[in-house]
Scaffold this active site. Sequence first.
Site, PDB file in Angstrom:
ATOM      1  N   SER A   1       0.843  -1.190   0.000  1.00 18.57           N
ATOM      2  CA  SER A   1       0.000   0.000   0.000  1.00 18.57           C
ATOM      3  C   SER A   1       0.884   1.247   0.000  1.00 18.57           C
ATOM      4  O   SER A   1       1.718   1.415  -0.884  1.00 18.57           O
ATOM      5  CB  SER A   1      -0.945  -0.041   1.210  1.00 18.57           C
ATOM      6  OG  SER A   1      -1.889   0.989   1.146  1.00 18.57           O
TER       7      SER A   1
ATOM      8  N   ASP B   1      -8.048  -5.478  -5.624  1.00 15.54           N
ATOM      9  CA  ASP B   1      -7.766  -4.297  -4.804  1.00 15.54           C
ATOM     10  C   ASP B   1      -8.708  -3.176  -5.205  1.00 15.54           C
ATOM     11  O   ASP B   1      -8.800  -2.819  -6.386  1.00 15.54           O
ATOM     12  CB  ASP B   1      -6.307  -3.874  -5.026  1.00 15.54           C
ATOM     13  CG  ASP B   1      -5.812  -2.868  -3.999  1.00 15.54           C
ATOM     14  OD1 ASP B   1      -6.595  -1.993  -3.587  1.00 15.54           O
ATOM     15  OD2 ASP B   1      -4.628  -2.946  -3.624  1.00 15.54           O
TER      16      ASP B   1
ATOM     17  N   HIS C   1      -7.020  -5.635  -0.930  1.00 13.95           N
ATOM     18  CA  HIS C   1      -5.925  -4.686  -0.707  1.00 13.95           C
ATOM     19  C   HIS C   1      -4.884  -5.278   0.237  1.00 13.95           C
ATOM     20  O   HIS C   1      -5.107  -5.348   1.447  1.00 13.95           O
ATOM     21  CB  HIS C   1      -6.471  -3.376  -0.155  1.00 13.95           C
ATOM     22  CG  HIS C   1      -5.435  -2.318   0.012  1.00 13.95           C
ATOM     23  ND1 HIS C   1      -4.619  -1.905  -1.017  1.00 13.95           N
ATOM     24  CD2 HIS C   1      -5.055  -1.584   1.097  1.00 13.95           C
ATOM     25  CE1 HIS C   1      -3.800  -0.970  -0.584  1.00 13.95           C
ATOM     26  NE2 HIS C   1      -4.042  -0.764   0.691  1.00 13.95           N
TER      27      HIS C   1
END
Length: 548
Positions: free
Chosen positions: A182, A429, A466
């Site tokens: 991320s 994601d 994610h």
Amino acid sequence: MGPTPKAGPTGAAREALLRQCETLAAGFHHDQTRIESATVQPAGALTLANAPVAEHCLVKGAMHKRKGSDGRDYAIGFEMRLPKAWNGRFYYQANGGLDGSVKTAEGALGGGPLTGALMQGFAVISSDAGHAGPQTPYFGLEPQSRLDYGYQAVAKLTPMAKALIATAYGKGPDRSYLGGCSNGGRHAMVEAARGQAYDGYLVGAPGYRLPNAALAQLWGAQQWAPLAVPGATTQHPLVPTARIPDLSGAFTKAERQLVADTMLGKCDALDGAKDGLVQATQACQTAFNLKTDVPTCKGERNGQCLSAAQKEVLARVSAGGRTPSGQAIYSAFPLDPGLAGDNWATWKFTNSVALDPLSVGTVFSVPPGMFDPLKVDIHARLPMFSATSDVYRESGLSLMTPPGNENPVNLAKLKDRGAKMVIYHGVADAIFSAEDTRQWLLRLDQALGGKADSFARFFPVPGMAHCSGGPSTDQFDLLSPLVKWVEQGEAPQAVKATARGAGNPGGENKELPSSWAANLSRPLCAYPTVATYKGSGPVEDASSFACR
């Protein structure tokens, strides 16, 4: 200056034993650095996936303590864990979100990890990127704190960490690696373009265009809002006493599962096996037609169809969003059955109105300022990412994104000295697009004259949300293949990944289909190859699949 070294393996790191620990608190000196404590951690004091981590030294400290222009106290807080038996390598653990806390420096890897860089013998650092406190973006109002979060904290910590390692072991690291997911993946990509101080980069779900992705979330929330239950609210994820609009009724769990099941019906067998996973992501984008394959409601919504308006919004949101003038806000998102998962809904329907307005308003924009996420003029916000002022002398895009993003030819220097990059991204994601990462790789390939795979490999993870979760095989170690590539010249092509069913020591993934084996495995395949069933062998086992 000697000649530029040719690309190739840089040689294996050399092991060493820790020479000192407690004395580091008083004995280590580095500019703008204070060591607050250094203590021996016996074997088993820290565990990962129920396994004991070996004896190591825990060092806690801070760099660049200062009084901010807002009157608050700032510093770059960090901890380092130095194994007694060291493998000669340094790992910078880049953390996610808006940083703000010093996570345990274990160098965790992939889904519910079974191992990590520390457990593998690396010296590991973790930091708060220059501001302390919960995940709030108000540090973004302070100009230097913005810069530390964007890229300067990594640049300041890296030489200090290497010097601390040299003091503790009597030699510096032979090889250095930086990894994260991320925002941590963004940190890695930014350092690769700016500092180039590492030999290997493990880049997970990189939010390398974080401002654009956050703005696209706001745009998406405005698209979903008219379809949501009027007046519905839900609890703010960070402020228990606050309520925010509840957009989840715009595309319910049952409706998302309908789309996922329809996609599986069209795309599951494209890889040769009907197994609940769409491995052939690119082929599926053509084979699946949202408009014609999913039933259209002729009356009220009942979970067995989508309204024409829902289909239109889902298609627009998946396309990445555009301003009224037609300017692209962000990237398209690939459609994947993982959209049925809760993480997908959280990012689209909750975080889009709770978290993204804060980061857009206070960290990425000049001038900063808060706004109503469902009423803000997206077209007017976009130029604010490129703006500067006497107070904020660097724009949000400049401090957050890798220089040369549109033409990453500057990475040629990194490639030529033998450094490597391994990138992974969940296809489902919902905040940072796997398609955006794929497009970056294609630009890199063009910039490097078709030789990107000699430097960078991209591993899409079908079904994964994610950074982890979703109907996916999300438990994997890509650091070990990266090390082998950097130090031995063996490029990774297929890396085994496992589902986290009941009893998994790294933690059970509750979103796995009930029909899956608890330890179902698949190869993660370097793009553009796809995990394809060989035609025989147990469908639960990665060995029955090849990357083709």
